[in-house]
Design an enzyme around this catalytic site. Structure first.
Site, PDB file in Angstrom:
ATOM      1  N   HIS A  89       0.814  -1.208   0.000  1.00 48.64           N
ATOM      2  CA  HIS A  89       0.000   0.000   0.000  1.00 48.64           C
ATOM      3  C   HIS A  89       0.854   1.267   0.000  1.00 48.64           C
ATOM      4  CE1 HIS A  89      -3.571   2.462   0.683  1.00 48.64           C
ATOM      5  NE2 HIS A  89      -2.768   3.213   1.432  1.00 48.64           N
ATOM      6  N   GLY A 101      -7.979  14.096  -9.579  1.00 52.93           N
ATOM      7  CA  GLY A 101      -8.949  13.076  -9.996  1.00 52.93           C
ATOM      8  C   GLY A 101      -8.776  11.731  -9.320  1.00 52.93           C
ATOM      9  N   HIS A 135      -2.278   4.143  -8.405  1.00 56.15           N
ATOM     10  CA  HIS A 135      -2.515   3.238  -9.540  1.00 56.15           C
ATOM     11  C   HIS A 135      -2.254   3.975 -10.846  1.00 56.15           C
ATOM     12  CE1 HIS A 135      -6.239   5.162  -8.179  1.00 56.15           C
ATOM     13  NE2 HIS A 135      -6.558   5.270  -9.466  1.00 56.15           N
ATOM     14  N   HIS A 171      -3.252   4.146 -14.704  1.00 57.88           N
ATOM     15  CA  HIS A 171      -4.218   3.724 -15.724  1.00 57.88           C
ATOM     16  C   HIS A 171      -3.473   3.477 -17.027  1.00 57.88           C
ATOM     17  CE1 HIS A 171      -8.028   5.113 -13.682  1.00 57.88           C
ATOM     18  NE2 HIS A 171      -7.167   5.889 -13.043  1.00 57.88           N
TER      19      HIS A 171
HETATM   20  P1  AMP Z   1      -8.954   7.135 -10.045  1.00 56.90           P
HETATM   21  O1  AMP Z   1     -10.104   8.075 -10.317  1.00 56.90           O
HETATM   22  O2  AMP Z   1      -7.718   7.482 -10.829  1.00 56.90           O
HETATM   23  O3  AMP Z   1      -8.697   6.984  -8.565  1.00 56.90           O
HETATM   24  O4  AMP Z   1      -9.402   5.729 -10.617  1.00 56.90           O
HETATM   25  C1  AMP Z   1      -9.953   4.713  -9.845  1.00 56.90           C
HETATM   26  C2  AMP Z   1     -10.330   3.624 -10.810  1.00 56.90           C
HETATM   27  O5  AMP Z   1     -10.512   2.421 -10.086  1.00 56.90           O
HETATM   28  C3  AMP Z   1     -11.635   3.885 -11.583  1.00 56.90           C
HETATM   29  O6  AMP Z   1     -11.358   3.866 -12.983  1.00 56.90           O
HETATM   30  C4  AMP Z   1     -12.542   2.741 -11.148  1.00 56.90           C
HETATM   31  O7  AMP Z   1     -13.363   2.277 -12.192  1.00 56.90           O
HETATM   32  C5  AMP Z   1     -11.527   1.692 -10.714  1.00 56.90           C
HETATM   33  N1  AMP Z   1     -12.019   0.720  -9.735  1.00 56.90           N
HETATM   34  C6  AMP Z   1     -12.629   0.977  -8.557  1.00 56.90           C
HETATM   35  N2  AMP Z   1     -12.906  -0.168  -7.909  1.00 56.90           N
HETATM   36  C7  AMP Z   1     -12.448  -1.173  -8.689  1.00 56.90           C
HETATM   37  C8  AMP Z   1     -12.436  -2.597  -8.581  1.00 56.90           C
HETATM   38  N3  AMP Z   1     -12.958  -3.225  -7.509  1.00 56.90           N
HETATM   39  N4  AMP Z   1     -11.891  -3.327  -9.580  1.00 56.90           N
HETATM   40  C9  AMP Z   1     -11.361  -2.702 -10.654  1.00 56.90           C
HETATM   41  N5  AMP Z   1     -11.336  -1.365 -10.824  1.00 56.90           N
HETATM   42  C10 AMP Z   1     -11.874  -0.598  -9.854  1.00 56.90           C
HETATM   43 ZN    ZN Z   2      -4.026  -0.167  -0.461  1.00 55.95          ZN
END
Ligand code: AMP
Ligand code: ZN
Length: 141
Positions: A45, A93, A100, A102
């Site tokens: 984490h 955002g 993470h 994208h």
């Molecule tokens: P962000 O706005 O950059 O924090 O993106 C968070 C991303 O996580 C979004 O695109 C969500 O669709 C994705 N997300 C949230 N929960 C899950 C999950 N359980 N499995 C896969 N993707 C997820």
């Molecule tokens: Zn975490």
């Protein structure tokens, strides 16, 4: 542990994993911008760019490149480009508090894009010069 991405890393909740090594996990975004939209996370984490170790950040970036290459092959004509996007902080955002990357397959006319502000192209030169000066001084060896 309340972090949803830690739970995915621990296989406590399911995810469609596409790649994994000792340090990172890559899985399909549950709400993809386009089919094949992948998220790459460090298994340990870390909420932000400030928290993640440089080594783990390198592993995330390297996995992002691997996934991008695979998407180009997997989607062939449907993947004419790839965006790598990392939101660091709510104002940028970030909705999930576990860093993470994208990896988003793109094609012309898919309707996704960053929206430019009304001041785009009109930032006063003195503001640009001031931030340039500060950054140079903060980042010099
Ligand atoms: P962000 O706005 O950059 O924090 O993106 C968070 C991303 O996580 C979004 O695109 C969500 O669709 C994705 N997300 C949230 N929960 C899950 C999950 N359980 N499995 C896969 N993707 C997820
Ligand atoms: Zn975490």
């Amino acid at each position: 542990m309340s972090c949803i991405f830690c739970k995915i890393a621990e296989a406590e909740i399911p995810a469609k994993v596409v790649y994994e090594d000792d340090t990172v996990l890559a899985f399909l975004d549950i709400k993809p911008i386009n089919p094949g939209h992948v998220l790459v996370i460090p298994k340990d984490h870390a909420e932000s760019l400030a928290e993640i170790s440089p080594e783990h950040l390198k592993c995330v970036a390297a996995a992002g490149r691997k996934v991008a290459e695979a998407l180009r092959q997997a989607l062939s004509s449907k993947c004419e480009g790839v965006n790598l996007f990392l939101a660091d902080g709510k104002a940028a955002g970030q909705e999930v508090g576990h860093i993470h990357l994208h990896v988003i397959p793109r094609y012309p006319g898919d309707g996704f894009g960053l929206k430019f502000p009304t001041h785009y192209g009109n930032i006063p030169q003195d503001e640009t010069d001031a931030v340039h000066k500060k950054l140079r001084s903060l980042l010099e060896d």
